[in-house]
Write an enzyme that holds these catalytic residues in place. Structure first.
Site, mmCIF file in Angstrom:
data_model
loop_
_atom_site.group_PDB
_atom_site.id
_atom_site.type_symbol
_atom_site.label_atom_id
_atom_site.label_comp_id
_atom_site.label_asym_id
_atom_site.label_seq_id
_atom_site.Cartn_x
_atom_site.Cartn_y
_atom_site.Cartn_z
ATOM 1 N N LYS A 159 4.948 9.779 3.201
ATOM 2 C CA LYS A 159 4.215 10.996 3.132
ATOM 3 C C LYS A 159 2.930 11.001 3.582
ATOM 4 O O LYS A 159 2.276 11.391 4.734
ATOM 5 C CB LYS A 159 4.152 12.208 2.086
ATOM 6 C CG LYS A 159 3.602 13.561 2.467
ATOM 7 C CD LYS A 159 4.003 14.491 1.267
ATOM 8 C CE LYS A 159 2.925 14.434 0.307
ATOM 9 N NZ LYS A 159 1.406 14.399 0.728
ATOM 10 N N ASP A 160 2.219 9.850 3.113
ATOM 11 C CA ASP A 160 0.774 9.424 3.471
ATOM 12 C C ASP A 160 0.940 8.490 4.647
ATOM 13 O O ASP A 160 0.659 7.386 4.279
ATOM 14 C CB ASP A 160 0.012 9.082 2.494
ATOM 15 C CG ASP A 160 -0.253 10.417 1.388
ATOM 16 O OD1 ASP A 160 -0.741 11.237 1.894
ATOM 17 O OD2 ASP A 160 0.172 10.223 0.324
ATOM 18 N N GLN B 86 -2.221 6.442 5.729
ATOM 19 C CA GLN B 86 -2.633 5.773 4.592
ATOM 20 C C GLN B 86 -1.572 4.415 4.372
ATOM 21 O O GLN B 86 -2.185 3.177 4.138
ATOM 22 C CB GLN B 86 -2.454 6.554 3.273
ATOM 23 C CG GLN B 86 -2.718 5.564 2.094
ATOM 24 C CD GLN B 86 -2.622 6.317 0.640
ATOM 25 O OE1 GLN B 86 -3.878 7.011 0.420
ATOM 26 N NE2 GLN B 86 -1.632 6.277 -0.194
ATOM 27 N N LEU C 215 7.354 16.931 -1.626
ATOM 28 C CA LEU C 215 6.525 16.759 -2.657
ATOM 29 C C LEU C 215 5.119 16.447 -2.474
ATOM 30 O O LEU C 215 5.035 15.442 -2.013
ATOM 31 C CB LEU C 215 7.544 16.112 -3.641
ATOM 32 C CG LEU C 215 8.853 16.519 -3.875
ATOM 33 C CD1 LEU C 215 9.481 15.992 -5.160
ATOM 34 C CD2 LEU C 215 8.951 18.112 -4.123
ATOM 35 N N GLN D 93 -12.533 8.758 -2.497
ATOM 36 C CA GLN D 93 -11.757 9.117 -1.357
ATOM 37 C C GLN D 93 -11.913 10.558 -0.952
ATOM 38 O O GLN D 93 -10.966 11.090 -0.287
ATOM 39 C CB GLN D 93 -10.372 8.438 -1.404
ATOM 40 C CG GLN D 93 -9.500 9.108 -2.633
ATOM 41 C CD GLN D 93 -8.095 8.585 -2.621
ATOM 42 O OE1 GLN D 93 -7.930 7.495 -3.228
ATOM 43 N NE2 GLN D 93 -7.324 8.981 -2.237
ATOM 44 N N GLY E 216 8.355 12.556 -6.235
ATOM 45 C CA GLY E 216 7.931 11.592 -5.084
ATOM 46 C C GLY E 216 7.277 10.328 -5.861
ATOM 47 O O GLY E 216 7.637 9.144 -5.370
ATOM 48 N N HIS E 217 6.443 10.461 -6.569
ATOM 49 C CA HIS E 217 5.912 9.284 -7.491
ATOM 50 C C HIS E 217 6.684 8.399 -8.286
ATOM 51 O O HIS E 217 6.981 7.204 -8.138
ATOM 52 C CB HIS E 217 4.954 9.815 -8.404
ATOM 53 C CG HIS E 217 3.507 10.271 -7.974
ATOM 54 N ND1 HIS E 217 3.370 11.752 -8.086
ATOM 55 C CD2 HIS E 217 2.600 10.090 -7.330
ATOM 56 C CE1 HIS E 217 2.203 12.083 -7.402
ATOM 57 N NE2 HIS E 217 1.635 11.123 -7.098
ATOM 58 N N HIS F 189 5.021 13.806 -9.753
ATOM 59 C CA HIS F 189 6.396 14.343 -9.113
ATOM 60 C C HIS F 189 7.074 13.447 -8.987
ATOM 61 O O HIS F 189 7.189 12.118 -8.937
ATOM 62 C CB HIS F 189 5.870 15.307 -8.100
ATOM 63 C CG HIS F 189 5.214 14.850 -6.946
ATOM 64 N ND1 HIS F 189 5.926 13.898 -6.319
ATOM 65 C CD2 HIS F 189 3.956 15.084 -6.485
ATOM 66 C CE1 HIS F 189 4.926 13.559 -5.270
ATOM 67 N NE2 HIS F 189 3.819 14.462 -5.362
#
Ligand code: PAF
Length: 280
Positions: free
Chosen positions: A149-150, A153, A184, A59, A34-35, A32
């Site tokens: 967002k992560d 991570q 997103l 994961q 975001g990527h 999306h």
């Protein structure tokens, strides 16, 4: 854009890049905006760009959405090509882990993964750090790009890269949002129309906490309690909601200046996460 499914073939293609810098965006596909923001940033900063699409079984927990995880390879290919990806790595699980994934070596970052998503998804971050290390070893990029967002991570991968002395600069890219504020995410696709209307409450509630903090409210427990009630009123079941030190993820104290508000909540069967950095 050239495609590769084996470790040997992508290594051979990347071997002769001379002094050209290489950016890398690892993904699980279902791309999306975001990527694509990561891909564009990587493209702008590097001479060459590799992306990977691999839905990493290591994961996902036993009751998570590995099988249901959306796979949209044709659309992903088109989006990556349009965004300027040079090399696309599409390995199978067997190519990366052989037949013995359960007993293959793990990479683990202690402490940073104990709370928040690490507590809700045991083993998740070991799966992430293991696959990212493997991909880093295969691709050997100069720069690698991850979405904020992560956030947990991102911190874990940055620490892992530093601790293992990998010569890679880790870049965190701002979360992309719908006009409603909803971050997103590939998992937004699981939401039904009613849940889509409810979902922006997660970001709204995080913003309310951020406003409180910036306005000088130091009753962190009170801010979290109010926000938890607001999420329940919006039809969400809170997984976690916390205010932490933005670098260590330890529970925030009044001495901390850089804070992160981290939240995860279930809406029906979908689990959404989001966060907001606050500097006081
Ligand atoms: O953020 C993701 O999409 C995944 O966790 C990653 C970094 C591609 C590893 O599988």
């Amino acid at each position: 854009m050239q495609e590769f499914t084996t470790i040997a073939s992508i290594r051979a293609a990347l071997r002769d890049r001379g002094s050209r810098s290489l950016g890398f965006v690892p993904t699980m596909g279902n791309l999306h905006a975001g990527h694509i923001a990561l891909v564009r940033e990587a493209r702008a900063r590097n001479d060459l760009l590799t992306c990977s699409i691999f839905v990493n079984p290591l994961q996902f927990g036993p009751n998570e959405d590995l099988d249901a995880y959306p796979r949209t390879l044709d659309a992903d290919r088109r989006a990556l090509e349009a965004a300027g990806c040079d090399f696309l790595f599409l390995p199978s699980a067997e190519e990366l882990y052989g037949k013995e994934m359960a007993t293959s070596t793990r990479v683990q970052v202690p402490e940073l993964g104990n709370d928040f998503c690490g507590a809700s998804r045991p083993g998740h971050f070991d799966g992430v750090t293991t696959i990212v290390t493997k991909l880093f070893n295969i691709v050997q990029p100069d720069d690698a790009f991850f979405g904020l967002k992560d956030y947990q991570q991102f911190l874990i991968i940055r620490k892992m890269t530093h601790d293992l002395s990998l010569p890679i600069t880790i870049h965190g890219i701002a979360t992309q949002r719908e006009p409603s504020g909803l971050a997103l995410s590939s998992r937004n696709g699981y939401l039904n129309p009613e849940e889509r209307r409810q979902a922006p409450a997660l970001y709204r509630v995080i913003q309310d906490i951020a406003k409180g903090l910036r306005g000088g409210d130091s009753n962190y427990a009170g801010l979290i309690a109010t926000a938890t009630r607001a999420l329940a009123d919006a039809g969400m079941r809170v997984d976690y909601l916390g205010i932490a030190n933005a670098n260590t993820l330890a529970k925030a104290t009044l001495m901390d200046k850089d804070l992160i508000i981290l939240a995860a909540a279930h809406l029906g069967s979908t689990r959404l996460i989001d966060n907001q950095l606050v500097s006081l």
